[in-house]
Design an enzyme around this catalytic site. Structure first.
Site, PDB file in Angstrom:
ATOM      1  N   ILE A  23     -18.880  10.311  -5.138  1.00 22.82           N
ATOM      2  CA  ILE A  23     -17.649   9.318  -5.385  1.00 22.82           C
ATOM      3  C   ILE A  23     -16.613   9.794  -4.395  1.00 22.82           C
ATOM      4  O   ILE A  23     -16.026  11.167  -4.653  1.00 22.82           O
ATOM      5  CB  ILE A  23     -17.258   9.390  -6.674  1.00 22.82           C
ATOM      6  CG1 ILE A  23     -18.116   9.016  -7.685  1.00 22.82           C
ATOM      7  CG2 ILE A  23     -15.938   8.219  -6.670  1.00 22.82           C
ATOM      8  CD1 ILE A  23     -18.846   7.662  -7.416  1.00 22.82           C
ATOM      9  N   HIS A  25     -11.802   3.876  12.479  1.00 23.66           N
ATOM     10  CA  HIS A  25     -11.351   5.281  12.813  1.00 23.66           C
ATOM     11  C   HIS A  25     -12.545   6.102  13.469  1.00 23.66           C
ATOM     12  O   HIS A  25     -12.831   7.278  13.511  1.00 23.66           O
ATOM     13  CB  HIS A  25     -10.701   5.856  11.523  1.00 23.66           C
ATOM     14  CG  HIS A  25      -9.484   5.527  11.379  1.00 23.66           C
ATOM     15  ND1 HIS A  25      -9.110   4.287  10.821  1.00 23.66           N
ATOM     16  CD2 HIS A  25      -8.413   6.264  11.171  1.00 23.66           C
ATOM     17  CE1 HIS A  25      -7.963   4.080  10.546  1.00 23.66           C
ATOM     18  NE2 HIS A  25      -7.379   5.389  10.787  1.00 23.66           N
ATOM     19  N   ASP A  85     -11.018   7.362  -0.078  1.00 20.68           N
ATOM     20  CA  ASP A  85     -10.297   7.552   1.252  1.00 20.68           C
ATOM     21  C   ASP A  85      -9.406   6.544   1.249  1.00 20.68           C
ATOM     22  O   ASP A  85      -9.678   5.298   1.789  1.00 20.68           O
ATOM     23  CB  ASP A  85     -11.380   7.518   2.414  1.00 20.68           C
ATOM     24  CG  ASP A  85     -10.926   7.641   3.518  1.00 20.68           C
ATOM     25  OD1 ASP A  85      -9.430   7.807   3.850  1.00 20.68           O
ATOM     26  OD2 ASP A  85     -11.590   7.759   4.587  1.00 20.68           O
ATOM     27  N   MET A  86      -8.123   6.571   1.347  1.00 17.67           N
ATOM     28  CA  MET A  86      -7.062   5.584   1.281  1.00 17.67           C
ATOM     29  C   MET A  86      -5.745   5.951   2.127  1.00 17.67           C
ATOM     30  O   MET A  86      -5.521   7.233   1.791  1.00 17.67           O
ATOM     31  CB  MET A  86      -6.711   5.199  -0.167  1.00 17.67           C
ATOM     32  CG  MET A  86      -6.319   6.300  -0.920  1.00 17.67           C
ATOM     33  SD  MET A  86      -5.657   5.437  -2.557  1.00 17.67           S
ATOM     34  CE  MET A  86      -4.240   4.757  -2.159  1.00 17.67           C
ATOM     35  N   TRP A 127       6.522   0.124  -4.383  1.00 15.50           N
ATOM     36  CA  TRP A 127       7.456   1.033  -4.448  1.00 15.50           C
ATOM     37  C   TRP A 127       6.692   2.394  -4.680  1.00 15.50           C
ATOM     38  O   TRP A 127       7.065   3.427  -4.318  1.00 15.50           O
ATOM     39  CB  TRP A 127       8.621   0.877  -5.528  1.00 15.50           C
ATOM     40  CG  TRP A 127       8.076   0.556  -6.676  1.00 15.50           C
ATOM     41  CD1 TRP A 127       7.755   1.182  -7.909  1.00 15.50           C
ATOM     42  CD2 TRP A 127       7.833  -0.945  -7.128  1.00 15.50           C
ATOM     43  NE1 TRP A 127       7.338   0.578  -8.801  1.00 15.50           N
ATOM     44  CE2 TRP A 127       7.368  -0.877  -8.445  1.00 15.50           C
ATOM     45  CE3 TRP A 127       7.938  -2.020  -6.310  1.00 15.50           C
ATOM     46  CZ2 TRP A 127       7.355  -1.979  -9.121  1.00 15.50           C
ATOM     47  CZ3 TRP A 127       7.844  -3.410  -7.218  1.00 15.50           C
ATOM     48  CH2 TRP A 127       7.342  -3.045  -8.430  1.00 15.50           C
ATOM     49  N   LYS A 128       5.564   2.177  -5.325  1.00 16.31           N
ATOM     50  CA  LYS A 128       4.810   3.576  -5.808  1.00 16.31           C
ATOM     51  C   LYS A 128       4.005   4.082  -4.570  1.00 16.31           C
ATOM     52  O   LYS A 128       4.029   5.257  -4.465  1.00 16.31           O
ATOM     53  CB  LYS A 128       3.789   2.837  -6.868  1.00 16.31           C
ATOM     54  CG  LYS A 128       4.409   2.510  -8.234  1.00 16.31           C
ATOM     55  CD  LYS A 128       3.290   2.314  -9.394  1.00 16.31           C
ATOM     56  CE  LYS A 128       3.984   1.860 -10.563  1.00 16.31           C
ATOM     57  NZ  LYS A 128       3.147   1.400 -11.362  1.00 16.31           N
ATOM     58  N   GLY A 148     -17.126   4.759  -2.566  1.00 15.10           N
ATOM     59  CA  GLY A 148     -18.230   5.706  -1.857  1.00 15.10           C
ATOM     60  C   GLY A 148     -19.652   4.952  -2.144  1.00 15.10           C
ATOM     61  O   GLY A 148     -20.440   5.288  -1.543  1.00 15.10           O
TER      62      GLY A 148
END
Length: 341
Positions: free
Chosen positions: A172, A46, A175-176, A227-228, A308
């Site tokens: 901390i 990115h 980023d997901m 599924w979560k 982080g």
């Protein structure tokens, strides 16, 4: 094949490519800093890798270089803006700054943004907040690029989600995406000729695979936590659209202006010392990190860390040894920097 290029060279080259694309000096400086810094932090998917696509979107008219954020409404600690399809990086930076200012006045600040474009690396804005001394939660909704759990076709975005914790001994930052691997990460592994460390999706035959190219082809990327992750992606999509009064993912699909065209974003900022002293809060944070870092690694010689911590190590290495870039992508960006519009 990866090579290392000095940070200043990467930034200067990206800036020249963006100026050639029509950005002003100020816009190009701001965006080039973010792209180069993202790659320096080890998120080249990115960072540098996104530059050619961004230039393509500008050429197609999907990004309005003359636009800025317009305030649509506000109440107390909450404000809503229209991004007018402006540069995603600059829109997001502006909104995080506004959320920080609101938190200074109210203890908490929330800014919602609609009709904007790709913010590139979501963690950029979590770092922006922690560097100002504030905690943040932010996320984005996207076009459908991931199958909902139980489906074999894309029906929901992978809707990246970020949290920044302002720990003075090292922030901390989580980023997901709601997919096990973002598409940019799949591309990185494919370009390097590598398999994924863990299965990341299904191939066209419906078999779980670690082949990044096969997943890109099928578009059956795996939701984080099965599924979560699928359920959280749907909830984040609706929450962003609701709070910003903008488009949901299925509506973004119909717009057809590339990745994140006319998407929504949310920026929530919190004063970390609203109900506690700096001394006690920082002591708690340091204790929490120390406890995680002290847990026994699964492999001998391994190291357990919090989100982080590795970013800072990667950043330091990039600044001293050069930023790691894909050779083919670097050549493409250098060509864009040479071209005259």
């Amino acid at each position: 094949m990866s090579i290392r290029v000095s940070y200043e060279t990467v930034k200067a080259t990206v800036k020249k490519a963006l100026i050639n694309a029509g950005l002003t000096e100020e816009q190009a400086e701001s965006c080039a800093t973010i792209h180069a810094s993202s790659s320096a932090d080890g998120v080249e998917s990115h960072g540098l890798n996104r530059v050619p696509r961004f230039v393509d979107y500008v050429d197609k008219g999907w990004v309005n270089l003359k636009a800025s954020c317009d305030k649509v409404g506000g109440k107390g600690a909450v404000e809503n803006y229209d991004g007018n399809l402006g540069i995603g990086i600059m829109n997001a930076q502006f909104c995080m700054d506004r959320a920080i200012e609101l938190a200074k006045d109210h203890g908490i600040g929330c800014v919602t943004l609609k009709n904007t474009t790709h913010w590139m690396r979501g963690g950029t804005y979590a770092w922006q907040a922690v560097n100002a001394g504030y905690m943040s939660i932010s996320w984005i909704n996207t076009e459908s690029c991931m199958p909902a759990w139980g489906s074999k076709e894309p029906g929901v975005g992978n809707n990246p989600f970020c949290i920044g914790i302002p720990r003075e001994d090292g922030p901390i930052v989580l980023d997901m995406a709601m997919s096990q691997y973002a598409y940019g990460k799949l591309g990185m592994y494919r370009l390097a000729g590598n398999k994924l460390p863990y299965p990341g999706g299904f191939d066209k035959e419906g078999k779980l695979t670690d082949d990044p190219g096969a997943i890109e082809e099928s578009m059956r990327i795996l939701p984080t936590g099965y599924w979560k992750g699928s359920g959280m992606a749907i909830a984040l999509d609706m929450a962003a659209a609701l709070m910003a009064n903008g488009l949901s993912g299925d509506q973004i699909d119909k717009v057809g202006k590339g990745s994140c065209g006319e998407c929504c974003q949310v920026f929530i900022v919190y004063d970390p010392y609203l109900f506690g002293t700096k001394e006690e809060i920082q002591k708690m944070l340091n204790g929490r990190v120390a406890a995680v870092d002290a847990t026994e690694p699964e492999k001998e010689g391994g190291h357990v860390s919090c989100p982080g911590e590795r970013t800072i190590v990667t950043r330091e290495k990039s600044m001293s040894e050069g930023v790691q870039v894909d050779e083919a992508v670097w050549a493409e960006v250098c060509k864009l920097a040479e071209e005259k519009k």
